[in-house]
Design a protein around this motif. Sequence first.
Motif, PDB file in Angstrom:
ATOM      1  N   VAL A 115       0.817  -1.223   0.000  1.00 46.06           N
ATOM      2  CA  VAL A 115       0.000   0.000   0.000  1.00 46.06           C
ATOM      3  C   VAL A 115       0.849   1.270   0.000  1.00 46.06           C
ATOM      4  N   GLY A 116       2.175   1.116   0.103  1.00 39.98           N
ATOM      5  CA  GLY A 116       3.028   2.297   0.173  1.00 39.98           C
ATOM      6  C   GLY A 116       3.875   2.552  -1.048  1.00 39.98           C
ATOM      7  N   SER A 117       3.834   1.633  -2.020  1.00 45.91           N
ATOM      8  CA  SER A 117       4.675   1.776  -3.205  1.00 45.91           C
ATOM      9  C   SER A 117       3.861   2.235  -4.408  1.00 45.91           C
ATOM     10  N   PRO A 118       4.363   3.188  -5.184  1.00 45.93           N
ATOM     11  CA  PRO A 118       3.639   3.634  -6.394  1.00 45.93           C
ATOM     12  C   PRO A 118       3.456   2.509  -7.405  1.00 45.93           C
ATOM     13  N   GLU A 119       4.364   1.533  -7.412  1.00 49.10           N
ATOM     14  CA  GLU A 119       4.275   0.433  -8.385  1.00 49.10           C
ATOM     15  C   GLU A 119       3.126  -0.523  -8.080  1.00 49.10           C
ATOM     16  N   THR A 120       2.664  -0.544  -6.835  1.00 50.56           N
ATOM     17  CA  THR A 120       1.620  -1.501  -6.463  1.00 50.56           C
ATOM     18  C   THR A 120       0.336  -0.813  -5.997  1.00 50.56           C
ATOM     19  N   THR A 121       0.196   0.482  -6.283  1.00 50.92           N
ATOM     20  CA  THR A 121      -1.026   1.219  -5.934  1.00 50.92           C
ATOM     21  C   THR A 121      -1.497   2.016  -7.143  1.00 50.92           C
ATOM     22  N   GLN A 126      -4.759   3.310  -3.724  1.00 44.18           N
ATOM     23  CA  GLN A 126      -5.352   2.039  -3.319  1.00 44.18           C
ATOM     24  C   GLN A 126      -4.529   0.875  -3.874  1.00 44.18           C
ATOM     25  N   PRO A 127      -4.410  -0.230  -3.133  1.00 47.39           N
ATOM     26  CA  PRO A 127      -3.578  -1.352  -3.580  1.00 47.39           C
ATOM     27  C   PRO A 127      -4.131  -2.017  -4.836  1.00 47.39           C
ATOM     28  N   LEU A 128      -3.258  -2.251  -5.805  1.00 49.14           N
ATOM     29  CA  LEU A 128      -3.639  -2.922  -7.037  1.00 49.14           C
ATOM     30  C   LEU A 128      -3.743  -4.427  -6.817  1.00 49.14           C
ATOM     31  N   ALA A 129      -4.561  -5.079  -7.633  1.00 45.63           N
ATOM     32  CA  ALA A 129      -4.558  -6.540  -7.655  1.00 45.63           C
ATOM     33  C   ALA A 129      -3.255  -6.990  -8.311  1.00 45.63           C
ATOM     34  N   LEU A 130      -2.604  -7.985  -7.726  1.00 44.45           N
ATOM     35  CA  LEU A 130      -1.308  -8.430  -8.227  1.00 44.45           C
ATOM     36  C   LEU A 130      -1.379  -9.871  -8.720  1.00 44.45           C
ATOM     37  N   PRO A 131      -0.677 -10.169  -9.827  1.00 39.40           N
ATOM     38  CA  PRO A 131      -0.560 -11.570 -10.240  1.00 39.40           C
ATOM     39  C   PRO A 131       0.399 -12.297  -9.307  1.00 39.40           C
ATOM     40  N   THR A 133       2.950 -14.241 -10.172  1.00 42.23           N
ATOM     41  CA  THR A 133       4.294 -14.014 -10.690  1.00 42.23           C
ATOM     42  C   THR A 133       4.239 -12.955 -11.779  1.00 42.23           C
ATOM     43  N   ALA A 134       5.352 -12.297 -12.012  1.00 34.63           N
ATOM     44  CA  ALA A 134       5.406 -11.210 -12.997  1.00 34.63           C
ATOM     45  C   ALA A 134       5.339 -11.773 -14.412  1.00 34.63           C
ATOM     46  N   ASP A 135       4.574 -11.091 -15.273  1.00 31.17           N
ATOM     47  CA  ASP A 135       4.485 -11.528 -16.665  1.00 31.17           C
ATOM     48  C   ASP A 135       5.668 -11.037 -17.500  1.00 31.17           C
ATOM     49  N   LYS A 136       6.445 -10.098 -16.945  1.00 24.48           N
ATOM     50  CA  LYS A 136       7.667  -9.640 -17.600  1.00 24.48           C
ATOM     51  C   LYS A 136       8.640  -9.165 -16.527  1.00 24.48           C
ATOM     52  N   PRO A 137       9.932  -9.182 -16.806  1.00 31.79           N
ATOM     53  CA  PRO A 137      10.927  -8.813 -15.788  1.00 31.79           C
ATOM     54  C   PRO A 137      10.686  -7.415 -15.224  1.00 31.79           C
ATOM     55  N   GLY A 138      10.725  -7.322 -13.901  1.00 34.28           N
ATOM     56  CA  GLY A 138      10.572  -6.037 -13.238  1.00 34.28           C
ATOM     57  C   GLY A 138       9.150  -5.622 -12.965  1.00 34.28           C
ATOM     58  N   ALA A 139       8.166  -6.351 -13.513  1.00 32.62           N
ATOM     59  CA  ALA A 139       6.760  -6.005 -13.286  1.00 32.62           C
ATOM     60  C   ALA A 139       6.369  -6.419 -11.868  1.00 32.62           C
ATOM     61  N   PRO A 140       5.456  -5.672 -11.234  1.00 35.38           N
ATOM     62  CA  PRO A 140       5.051  -6.022  -9.867  1.00 35.38           C
ATOM     63  C   PRO A 140       4.301  -7.349  -9.813  1.00 35.38           C
ATOM     64  N   SER A 141       4.540  -8.101  -8.759  1.00 32.26           N
ATOM     65  CA  SER A 141       3.844  -9.362  -8.541  1.00 32.26           C
ATOM     66  C   SER A 141       3.831  -9.651  -7.056  1.00 32.26           C
ATOM     67  N   PHE A 142       2.952 -10.557  -6.658  1.00 32.74           N
ATOM     68  CA  PHE A 142       2.862 -10.915  -5.247  1.00 32.74           C
ATOM     69  C   PHE A 142       4.139 -11.597  -4.785  1.00 32.74           C
ATOM     70  N   ASP A 143       4.651 -12.542  -5.597  1.00 28.48           N
ATOM     71  CA  ASP A 143       5.864 -13.250  -5.196  1.00 28.48           C
ATOM     72  C   ASP A 143       7.033 -12.286  -5.022  1.00 28.48           C
ATOM     73  N   ALA A 144       7.175 -11.328  -5.944  1.00 24.33           N
ATOM     74  CA  ALA A 144       8.279 -10.366  -5.847  1.00 24.33           C
ATOM     75  C   ALA A 144       8.127  -9.487  -4.611  1.00 24.33           C
ATOM     76  N   GLY A 174      -7.062 -15.253 -11.143  1.00 25.28           N
ATOM     77  CA  GLY A 174      -5.949 -15.682 -10.324  1.00 25.28           C
ATOM     78  C   GLY A 174      -5.141 -14.550  -9.728  1.00 25.28           C
ATOM     79  N   ARG A 175      -5.633 -13.318  -9.872  1.00 28.73           N
ATOM     80  CA  ARG A 175      -4.926 -12.186  -9.275  1.00 28.73           C
ATOM     81  C   ARG A 175      -5.263 -12.096  -7.789  1.00 28.73           C
ATOM     82  N   ILE A 176      -4.347 -11.554  -7.030  1.00 28.67           N
ATOM     83  CA  ILE A 176      -4.490 -11.469  -5.580  1.00 28.67           C
ATOM     84  C   ILE A 176      -4.914 -10.054  -5.211  1.00 28.67           C
ATOM     85  N   HIS A 177      -6.005  -9.949  -4.470  1.00 24.86           N
ATOM     86  CA  HIS A 177      -6.517  -8.663  -4.006  1.00 24.86           C
ATOM     87  C   HIS A 177      -6.294  -8.555  -2.501  1.00 24.86           C
ATOM     88  N   LEU A 178      -5.749  -7.430  -2.079  1.00 29.44           N
ATOM     89  CA  LEU A 178      -5.631  -7.164  -0.647  1.00 29.44           C
ATOM     90  C   LEU A 178      -7.018  -6.795  -0.155  1.00 29.44           C
TER      91      LEU A 178
END
Length: 301
Positions: A115-121, A126-131, A133-144, A174-178
Amino acid sequence: MTETPSSSTPSGTPAKSLMAAVKRLLRPLVRLLIAKGVGLPAITEVMKEVYVDVAAHEFPVSGKRQTDSRISLLTGVHRKDVKRLRESTEAGSDDTGIAAPRSVGLGAQVVARWVGSPETTDDEGQPLALPRTADKPGAPSFDALVESVSKDVRPRAVLDEWLRLGVAKLDDKGRIHLHQAAFVPEKGFDEKAFYLGRNIHDHMAAAAHNLLGEVNPTLERSVHYSDLTPESVALLNDAAAREGMRALLTLNRLALDLVAQDKDKAGATRRANFGLYFHQGLSIFNNLNQGDGVTSEDTGE
């Protein structure tokens, strides 16, 4: 040095105002304890432990050893019990330092970054839904996100625990929602009990600090009104959740920046806790109806 206000009458009996406040604040705790089958004998033993521990560590005499007799005099706990409890503590059999459940320690850090990072909000914070694993290098994901906090715990294990606690949910893609923008489990008694102890301790510590008249009064405010309809209370509840979450997110982002800034600095040993609560009850049980408005306790007034 600010003189500490007396909490006793000239005869040495506790001040009626203090005892009335203690009686009031104990009521919801006693209700919880009775509901969970915890009777007075168990709490009496806990109170003895706490009295002895606080007296031993927070009321020392300069240059003198803290004796069992002095602790007994300060607390009213029998000297034999003081001796027993101190020996028990020295033997390491006390449980006053119970660690947070693992899901709390790691989970709170993961949520704070989510909830504090621009990449995941989103643009509104508001927190984004996250996959997973990342679909491309450097993309936000829950595992990362989990691995950015700790590589010792598998992200899948964190996810399974969050799904159990109601902190997260999966959508049909299959996306993860906080589920909530703060780590407050819907399930998990141990996790909720941990937050009860930590948050109420800190709230009471702030209030006690101000009541004792110690230097640098701390923030402790509330807004309270009575004689409201259930509909009006519902509106206030929604507003409190909305505006309160905005304040929490703002403080969270600032705290993340400061933690990174203070990393490895000498003196970085302090912690801070900023919280919110909303309570509703019947006006007939409120003996403070004449005090509606804003209560400010951070000025020592």
